[in-house]
Scaffold this active site. Sequence first.
Site, mmCIF file in Angstrom:
data_model
loop_
_atom_site.group_PDB
_atom_site.id
_atom_site.type_symbol
_atom_site.label_atom_id
_atom_site.label_comp_id
_atom_site.label_asym_id
_atom_site.label_seq_id
_atom_site.Cartn_x
_atom_site.Cartn_y
_atom_site.Cartn_z
ATOM 1 N N ASN A 105 0.850 -1.191 0.000
ATOM 2 C CA ASN A 105 0.000 0.000 0.000
ATOM 3 C C ASN A 105 0.887 1.243 0.000
ATOM 4 O OD1 ASN A 105 -2.636 1.106 -0.030
ATOM 5 N ND2 ASN A 105 -2.513 1.569 2.149
ATOM 6 N N ASP A 200 -5.386 8.155 6.955
ATOM 7 C CA ASP A 200 -4.845 7.576 5.722
ATOM 8 C C ASP A 200 -3.414 8.084 5.535
ATOM 9 O OD1 ASP A 200 -4.625 6.484 3.057
ATOM 10 O OD2 ASP A 200 -6.793 6.546 2.900
#
Length: 292
Positions: A105, A200
């Site tokens: 990610n 995030d």
Amino acid sequence: MAIVSDRNAPEPIAPVEAVLGEGPVWVERDQALWWVDIKGPAIFRWRDGHVDRWMPPLRIGSLAPARAGGFVGGTERGIRWIDPEQDVYALIVDPEAQLPDNRFNDGKVDRAGRFWAGTMDDRELEATGTLYRLDGDLGCTAVDSGYRVTNGPAFSPDGRVMYHSDSARRTLYAFDLNADGQASNRRVLAHFREEQGYPDGMTVDAEGCLWIAFWDGWCIRRLSPDGEQLDTVQLPVERPTSVAFGGPAFDRLFVTSARVGLNEKALVVQPLAGALFMIQVNARGIPERMFG
């Protein structure tokens, strides 16, 4: 302290409608902002108001400029050398070849030129994610594990603290980082309520404060190095995904966003979902180090 004024509201500079825009990084040698659409898949470059787009052969979660040219990046199949202009996507290492449901990610380079990137269960169900460190000699080390959705990392200006989060758990961690890249003393820096959204991607400004995008939070938050919330910047999209400082003076904040999971009604309300935004802020970032 007000960081953003009304006249410096978020400006959509690249309405590319990314499914899952992520990984913004300002590359000084290009004087350009690069980012990805993980689920497109796509790679973008914004420079002087113009956007270039490449369609890579695999999903890419992050890009970090490499001293040798091109980028190092985390992908759905390991860490790779990436140069979209030369159509290069060469494997460096795949530490999780035995975990086909995992992918890399977010990823960043620390102040010493090492690349850090975390993996996650692509289905976001199992806590199979691990944070890895790739050294300049291309040795890859597993540093921390047990994550559901890895995000970050970010590094203090002096390089002695690393920040990393598990977005699914809405938890932001801090680690002590020594000169050899050993991370220790993991502690919870902040935990966020469901109505605040999910932490995030993030970056650090020259004062050592954290700027974090909040998925499902419609905003970016600025936190002190101790985790105290200092400011909030509202956005016209529900799912901002990551942030990066850039521009000649590093006083522009670039924000990526996503459309994934939004129904037609939601997209009517937020037609700019998936765009790249730019915000003039009263803070300055730190130039990113190159890998290697």
